[in-house]
Motif scaffolding. Structure first.
Motif, mmCIF file in Angstrom:
data_model
loop_
_atom_site.group_PDB
_atom_site.id
_atom_site.type_symbol
_atom_site.label_atom_id
_atom_site.label_comp_id
_atom_site.label_asym_id
_atom_site.label_seq_id
_atom_site.Cartn_x
_atom_site.Cartn_y
_atom_site.Cartn_z
ATOM 1 N N TRP A 191 -12.449 -11.265 80.907
ATOM 2 C CA TRP A 191 -13.269 -10.035 80.684
ATOM 3 C C TRP A 191 -14.615 -10.283 81.388
ATOM 4 O O TRP A 191 -15.337 -10.915 81.052
ATOM 5 C CB TRP A 191 -13.591 -9.997 79.196
ATOM 6 C CG TRP A 191 -14.117 -8.755 78.691
ATOM 7 C CD1 TRP A 191 -13.972 -7.488 79.391
ATOM 8 C CD2 TRP A 191 -14.938 -8.445 77.687
ATOM 9 N NE1 TRP A 191 -14.733 -6.326 79.027
ATOM 10 C CE2 TRP A 191 -15.384 -7.116 77.896
ATOM 11 C CE3 TRP A 191 -15.508 -9.371 76.737
ATOM 12 C CZ2 TRP A 191 -16.174 -6.436 76.915
ATOM 13 C CZ3 TRP A 191 -16.421 -8.852 75.680
ATOM 14 C CH2 TRP A 191 -16.656 -7.345 75.849
ATOM 15 N N ALA B 246 -10.408 -3.781 78.698
ATOM 16 C CA ALA B 246 -11.074 -4.237 77.531
ATOM 17 C C ALA B 246 -11.483 -3.076 76.669
ATOM 18 O O ALA B 246 -11.100 -3.085 75.301
ATOM 19 C CB ALA B 246 -12.071 -5.143 77.796
ATOM 20 N N ILE B 247 -12.218 -2.145 77.001
ATOM 21 C CA ILE B 247 -12.680 -1.005 76.143
ATOM 22 C C ILE B 247 -11.585 -0.004 75.867
ATOM 23 O O ILE B 247 -11.674 0.333 74.612
ATOM 24 C CB ILE B 247 -13.993 -0.078 76.825
ATOM 25 C CG1 ILE B 247 -13.207 0.540 77.958
ATOM 26 C CG2 ILE B 247 -14.940 -0.941 76.997
ATOM 27 C CD1 ILE B 247 -14.536 1.648 78.356
ATOM 28 N N GLY C 225 -10.656 -1.567 72.526
ATOM 29 C CA GLY C 225 -11.475 -1.429 71.505
ATOM 30 C C GLY C 225 -12.242 -2.874 71.405
ATOM 31 O O GLY C 225 -12.672 -3.151 70.350
ATOM 32 N N VAL C 226 -12.230 -3.612 72.626
ATOM 33 C CA VAL C 226 -12.724 -4.837 72.430
ATOM 34 C C VAL C 226 -14.548 -4.685 72.537
ATOM 35 O O VAL C 226 -14.925 -3.912 73.367
ATOM 36 C CB VAL C 226 -12.596 -5.709 73.742
ATOM 37 C CG1 VAL C 226 -13.385 -7.006 73.625
ATOM 38 C CG2 VAL C 226 -11.148 -6.189 73.658
ATOM 39 N N TYR C 227 -15.320 -5.409 71.729
ATOM 40 C CA TYR C 227 -16.887 -5.306 71.636
ATOM 41 C C TYR C 227 -17.233 -6.634 71.958
ATOM 42 O O TYR C 227 -18.463 -6.810 71.917
ATOM 43 C CB TYR C 227 -16.997 -4.323 70.612
ATOM 44 C CG TYR C 227 -16.594 -4.786 69.296
ATOM 45 C CD1 TYR C 227 -15.990 -3.845 68.732
ATOM 46 C CD2 TYR C 227 -17.132 -5.882 68.495
ATOM 47 C CE1 TYR C 227 -15.386 -4.367 67.415
ATOM 48 C CE2 TYR C 227 -16.693 -6.147 67.169
ATOM 49 C CZ TYR C 227 -15.964 -5.292 66.407
ATOM 50 O OH TYR C 227 -15.712 -5.219 65.219
ATOM 51 N N GLY C 228 -16.789 -7.681 71.839
ATOM 52 C CA GLY C 228 -17.134 -9.164 72.302
ATOM 53 C C GLY C 228 -15.900 -10.182 72.388
ATOM 54 O O GLY C 228 -14.812 -9.925 72.076
ATOM 55 N N ALA C 229 -16.555 -11.112 72.953
ATOM 56 C CA ALA C 229 -15.260 -12.137 72.977
ATOM 57 C C ALA C 229 -15.900 -13.265 72.253
ATOM 58 O O ALA C 229 -17.073 -13.686 71.704
ATOM 59 C CB ALA C 229 -15.282 -12.670 74.556
ATOM 60 N N GLU D 34 -11.778 -12.372 71.233
ATOM 61 C CA GLU D 34 -10.690 -11.469 70.423
ATOM 62 C C GLU D 34 -9.483 -11.641 70.724
ATOM 63 O O GLU D 34 -9.143 -11.861 71.799
ATOM 64 C CB GLU D 34 -11.200 -10.111 70.633
ATOM 65 C CG GLU D 34 -12.594 -9.673 69.901
ATOM 66 C CD GLU D 34 -12.790 -8.028 70.021
ATOM 67 O OE1 GLU D 34 -11.580 -7.306 70.069
ATOM 68 O OE2 GLU D 34 -13.980 -7.741 69.859
ATOM 69 N N VAL E 206 -11.226 -11.338 65.460
ATOM 70 C CA VAL E 206 -12.645 -11.098 66.069
ATOM 71 C C VAL E 206 -13.269 -12.552 65.913
ATOM 72 O O VAL E 206 -13.138 -13.160 64.849
ATOM 73 C CB VAL E 206 -13.344 -10.195 65.461
ATOM 74 C CG1 VAL E 206 -15.061 -10.291 66.053
ATOM 75 C CG2 VAL E 206 -12.961 -8.894 65.893
ATOM 76 N N GLY E 207 -13.533 -13.354 67.054
ATOM 77 C CA GLY E 207 -14.168 -14.624 66.936
ATOM 78 C C GLY E 207 -13.261 -15.687 67.258
ATOM 79 O O GLY E 207 -12.012 -15.489 67.541
ATOM 80 N N ARG F 121 -10.551 4.035 69.692
ATOM 81 C CA ARG F 121 -10.428 2.555 70.180
ATOM 82 C C ARG F 121 -11.426 1.849 69.242
ATOM 83 O O ARG F 121 -11.045 0.705 69.300
ATOM 84 C CB ARG F 121 -11.122 2.863 71.489
ATOM 85 C CG ARG F 121 -9.993 3.365 72.658
ATOM 86 C CD ARG F 121 -10.520 3.239 74.009
ATOM 87 N NE ARG F 121 -11.552 4.355 73.997
ATOM 88 C CZ ARG F 121 -12.413 4.634 75.342
ATOM 89 N NH1 ARG F 121 -12.137 3.864 76.532
ATOM 90 N NH2 ARG F 121 -13.126 5.538 75.229
ATOM 91 N N TYR F 122 -12.340 2.338 68.757
ATOM 92 C CA TYR F 122 -13.441 1.856 68.149
ATOM 93 C C TYR F 122 -13.301 2.161 66.381
ATOM 94 O O TYR F 122 -14.020 1.218 65.684
ATOM 95 C CB TYR F 122 -14.715 1.493 68.672
ATOM 96 C CG TYR F 122 -14.912 0.967 69.971
ATOM 97 C CD1 TYR F 122 -14.497 1.535 70.988
ATOM 98 C CD2 TYR F 122 -14.971 -0.342 70.063
ATOM 99 C CE1 TYR F 122 -14.708 0.893 72.230
ATOM 100 C CE2 TYR F 122 -14.990 -1.118 71.145
ATOM 101 C CZ TYR F 122 -14.883 -0.611 72.313
ATOM 102 O OH TYR F 122 -14.797 -1.223 73.566
ATOM 103 N N HIS G 41 -20.576 -8.998 65.060
ATOM 104 C CA HIS G 41 -20.112 -10.260 65.312
ATOM 105 C C HIS G 41 -20.606 -11.468 64.898
ATOM 106 O O HIS G 41 -20.638 -12.525 65.516
ATOM 107 C CB HIS G 41 -20.069 -10.361 67.302
ATOM 108 C CG HIS G 41 -18.971 -9.884 67.687
ATOM 109 N ND1 HIS G 41 -18.184 -10.784 68.223
ATOM 110 C CD2 HIS G 41 -18.492 -8.627 68.067
ATOM 111 C CE1 HIS G 41 -17.220 -10.199 68.854
ATOM 112 N NE2 HIS G 41 -17.110 -8.944 68.488
#
Lengths: 177, 151, 656
Positions: free
Chosen positions: A100, A130-131, A134-138, A140, A155-156, B93-94, C302
């Motif tokens: 990503w 990725a979006i 619905g990815v918002y961080g790595a 995942e 997540v994490g 998506r979110y 996060h």
């Protein structure tokens, strides 16, 4: 008496909410994927290290698989790498990586140095795919079932406990086709 | 004839400055084709939460994810999607969490309604207290200390 | 060796806090003057010990003792001295120690000032404060020890979070804690009164100065945080309804209601229940604020490593404190009736309406802040709440409140008699309406529908506040400090309302990429990007741009926005360039180097923003005047001659 009961009731309700919040905080519902139960988004991405080859949703359908979103810039991804290598050794599910917003040569170096747990790595330079997930961080990690639906997202950093509890547990009995 | 290149370059630079200094000004980094689209873009990007940040919109956040989502909004506006469709795509998506303004539908309406309920309760309480106290005025013979003291 | 001394001092302080609580509360319950005599020495000892602990930690910072984990995590050899001291409250453990120290200091102040109060009451107040100290010290020692060591000793520290390396943010936590902790004093006075079974107007008079002072500090702390956010966070906003901000705003709203409720209780003996509940609520919200920002329940999605232990501890403490206080309240409920009467237009009634709006506003902020948690706990659909929610609902509550204040200021106690103030009310409203309309439609231009309403109300409140003091001066009456204070605070509120209406309606903002030599145009103003050069500071490097602001082509200000990269924590921060005029802030912040010599910047014109800080200052100044009023200093001799035993007399009796 009502003068007392109303404030007391409000207070108890609040205390209850906060207690639940504290106990739940490691896995908040806000981290639940909005895609749960829904089909995996369409994608058709180049494969890392194999110029000309692509990997798509269609190619992966028909059996459960796991998507792990990572990047060489991500510190927590490094933390989970050992766990991923172990998971790959067990070979229970195909592990597809999603590189990503990274650079190919950095990613290849990383895998060469630290080991490659992935059966294939899809490359998402600009983050468009990725979006869609619905990815918002790595990092995942997603569990996708044989029908191509997202069933879980962690997540994490991946850990053996989470792998067993949430991923292996979702593999249908009777093994994979 | 010797050309004074330094002077030439400076003159050209000066001329270009002049051009830029004219009322057209500088251009936006992510500008939209029409002012109406720009307004929609500004509005939407301020309404969507940057999922990686504590409490910022994707308009205000410098992180990569925010850039990607801004680009997505931009592309959807240009593709002709309505604001509602764009919001829905984000929520699909979110989740609801990406909206700073909680939606008003049966499962989330409580967050909007609760403060008004509390205000209603407050008004009822106030009315009751005032009625009780007004009834006591006749029997209340307390003297109110005047604060008017000569200097 | 020395850091362990700090730890030891904390443990001893814990013991003394326990003694203070035990002997204070049980000594009063038993009427045992010898037990009660233990309390003040315990308070003094606790202050000395906690001061020692803080001194040890400051010493560790100043001498770069990286063997202490907290110092290693929050400092660095390149950190300037001032920030080495401020680093004390840079993270959780140290800021808890600061809380404990400020609590010890307030308790000491109460101990000294209460020598002329009846013995058992004073002992109870100090006893409750001791109980709170005990909780905080226990929490610190058990879960958040700032003196923990680290082996092997790192060569250098991880540096103070660059975001905190700023004068305003350095002073903001101490101010805020002065406010939070001050609420514990109001709480202690409330509990002591309930334990004594004596809830009268004298009690209200004793409580008021403490509460007002705490309220003022809290307001200043909030304003400092907001001011800092404005110039440091780079997008020119000053309030974001962030959970951390809300955590401090809620107690402030409730404390505002409390100081007004106390006024009515002192003057007329009414609203005793309200005053007690508000005191309990204000302190609970302070504790809740502490909980919210430390327990990990409301941080970025996060953050995985939330430590539930700390959260559970504070929650447990909160339950014990609030539960105990509510139990006392239930027990003493019969005492809370008063025979006073008042009409619907009386000052008491207006204060009641006031308080309802303030409490509902605080409740609304609480609902919004906790909404994700509530949704999660109830298993409802996840949602999040941000500015649009608060920005819509808060004005809906505050504007009616503004109108009530503008009218209610004229109301007399008991019978209101608004009829006789009709002239003042109408003329005030008339002038306000006129000025509002002129400003909106004449000077600045039409904007949102709420704009003229907010501006008219702001001006109206200012005018309403001034009628009475001017009238008094005209009639050659005294102008007690309490009235000056009230006037200043209300004028401050009006100024704030006016300023916020203007800033929210008339701010002009543009984000663009410009290169040196280019000008970014905002209406009549232009931001000409002159140059950008590299800079280096004690623990950072970066760039500094020079931007000239032009108005109608003529230069009016020069701004120097910076972007700094702090070496150790490798984070980048923006320092905005701001020029302040009496009626306008010109703002520019660097965002990103987009290559080719171009930088993306945010430029803003914010009219009257400075007046928001002025408003906070006026309110705090008002508090200073109010608290220094003569009647709070005269009571000493009155109490002794009334024959109630004080500690001094008590021990004298014992000695003879």
């Amino acid at each position: 008496m009502s003068r007392f009961l109303i404030p007391a009731a409000i207070f108890l309700a609040l205390a209850g909410v906060l207690y639940v919040a504290v106990v739940h905080s490691p896995n908040k519902s806000t981290m639940q994927s909005a895609l749960l139960g829904k089909p995996v988004p369409e994608f058709n991405l180049p494969v890392l290290g194999r110029p000309g080859m692509t990997v798509s949703k269609a190619q992966l359908s028909g059996r459960p698989w796991v998507l792990n979103v990572w990047g060489t810039w991500c510190v927590a991804c490094r933390e989970e790498h050992a766990a991923l290598l172990e998971i790959a050794r067990q070979n229970a599910l195909p592990l597809v990586g999603l590189s990503w917003k990274d650079e190919d040569d950095l990613a290849l170096d990383w895998l060469k140095q630290l080991g490659n747990p992935y059966s294939v790595v899809a490359v998402d330079h600009d983050g468009r795919t990725a979006i869609e997930f619905g990815v918002y961080g790595a990092p995942e990690t997603f569990f996708i079932d044989a029908d191509g639906r997202v069933q879980y997202r962690h997540v994490g950093p991946m850990t053996p406990e989470v792998w067993e509890r949430e991923f292996l547990a979702r593999v249908p009995r009777g093994g994979l086709p | 004839m010797r050309i004074n290149f330094r002077a030439l370059v400076l003159a050209l630079a000066g001329a270009s400055l002049l051009v830029v200094a004219l009322p057209c000004g500088a251009f936006d980094i992510e500008s939209m084709p029409t002012p109406e689209m720009q307004a929609r873009y500004d509005g939407l990007t301020h309404e969507l939460r940057c999922m990686q940040c504590q409490n910022q919109s994707i308009a205000d956040s410098p992180v990569g994810l925010a850039e990607d989502l801004r680009r997505d909004v931009r592309e959807q506006i240009i593709a002709g999607k309505s604001d509602a469709e764009i919001r829905d795509s984000m929520v699909a998506r979110y989740g609801n969490v990406i909206l700073f303004r909680p939606p008003f539908n049966p499962s989330t309406a409580w967050v909007w309604v609760l403060p008004f309920l509390l205000l209603l309760v407050g008004v009822i309480v106030a009315v009751r207290i005032v009625r009780q106290r007004t009834a006591l005025v006749a029997s209340d013979d307390s003297v109110i200390e005047s604060e008017d003291v000569p200097r | 060796m020395i850091p362990e001394l700090g730890q030891f001092a904390l443990i001893l302080a814990l013991v003394l806090a326990g003694a203070q609580a035990f002997f204070g509360l049980f000594g009063a319950a038993r009427g045992d003057l010898r037990w009660q005599a233990v309390v003040r020495p315990a308070v003094a000892g606790q202050f000395v010990l906690v001061s020692t602990a803080i001194g040890v930690l400051v010493h560790a910072f100043v001498t770069f003792d990286f063997s202490v984990l907290y110092v290693a995590s929050n400092s660095n050899s390149a950190l300037p001295t001032f920030y080495r001291v401020a680093a004390l409250w840079g993270a959780h453990e140290g800021s808890l120690l600061l809380w404990a120290w400020i609590l010890a200091a307030w308790t000491l102040a109460v101990a000294i000032a209460s020598r002329n109060l009846p013995a058992s009451f004073a002992s109870r107040v100090l006893g409750v404060l001791g109980f709170v100290s005990f909780g905080f010290l226990l929490f610190t020692i058990a879960t958040s020890n700032p003196f923990e060591r680290i082996f092997p000793v790192p060569a250098d520290g991880r540096d103070l979070n660059p975001v905190l390396q700023d004068p305003a943010l350095a002073i903001h936590p101490p101010m805020l804690y002065m406010g939070y902790v001050g609420m514990s004093v109001a709480f202690a006075f409330a509990c002591a009164a309930m334990l004594e079974g004596k809830l009268d107007q004298t009690w209200a008079r004793w409580t008021r100065p403490w509460t007002t002072t705490a309220w003022a500090f809290l307001g200043i702390g909030i304003a400092l945080g907001s001011w800092w956010a404005y110039y440091e966070l780079g997008w020119g906003g000053y309030w974001f309804w962030d959970p951390v901000e809300n955590a401090s705003f809620m107690p402030w709203l409730v404390a505002t209601a409390l100081i007004h409720s106390l006024a009515a209780t002192e003057k007329r003996g009414v609203f005793k229940s309200w005053t007690l509940l508000l005191a309990i609520l204000a302190f609970s919200l302070s504790l809740l604020g502490t909980f919210l920002v430390r327990s990990g329940v409301l941080t970025s999605v996060h953050s995985f490593a939330a430590d539930p232990t700390r959260g559970l501890f504070i929650l447990g403490f909160l339950i014990v404190i609030v539960g105990g206080a509510l139990a006392l309240y239930a027990w003493r409920a019969p005492l809370l009736r008063s025979p006073a009467g008042f009409e619907g237009t009386a000052r008491e009634a207006f204060l009641l309406y006031n308080n309802i709006f303030l409490v509902v506003a605080a409740a609304m902020v609480l609902v919004g802040t906790l909404a994700p948690l509530i949704a999660d706990a109830l298993g409802a659909a996840p949602l999040s709440v941000g500015s649009p929610y608060f920005d819509k609902l808060f004005p809906m509550l505050m504007l009616p409140l503004g109108a009530l204040i503008a009218i209610g200021i004229h109301a007399a106690w008991k019978r209101g008699q608004l009829g006789s103030s009709r002239g003042r009310i109408l003329s005030g409203f008339g002038v306000a309406l006129l000025s509002g309309l002129v400003l909106v439609y004449g000077v600045y231009g039409a904007s949102k529908p709420l704009t003229p309403i907010g501006m008219v109300l702001g001006v109206w409140i200012i005018l309403s506040s001034l009628f009475d003091p001017i009238d008094r001066l005209r009639r050659k009456l005294s102008l007690p400090r309490a009235i000056i204070g009230m006037t200043l605070a209300h004028v401050g509120l009006g100024v704030g309302l006016l300023a916020i209406s203007m800033v929210e309606s008339y701010t002009v903002e543009r984000d663009a990429a410009i290169a040196p030599g280019e000008t970014l145009v905002l209406g009549r103003y232009g931001y000409r990007f002159n140059s950008i050069k590299e800079i280096e500071g004690p623990n950072y490097d970066g760039v500094r741009a020079e931007v000239t602001v032009l108005r109608d082509g003529a230069p009016v200000a020069t701004l120097h926005p910076e972007q700094r990269n702090y070496w150790v924590q490798r984070s980048t921060l923006t320092e905005a360039g701001i020029a302040r005029r009496w009626n306008l802030d010109m703002f520019v912040a660097l965002s990103k180097n987009v290559g080719g010599g171009r930088w993306s910047v945010r430029a803003q014109l914010r009219p009257f923003l400075g007046w928001v800080w002025l408003s906070a200052g006026l309110m705090a100044l008002g508090a200073v005047f109010a608290v220094s009023d003569r009647r709070y200093r005269v009571r000493a001799s009155a109490k002794e001659s009334a024959g109630e035993p004080t500690i001094a007399q008590g021990s004298a009796a014992e000695a003879s």
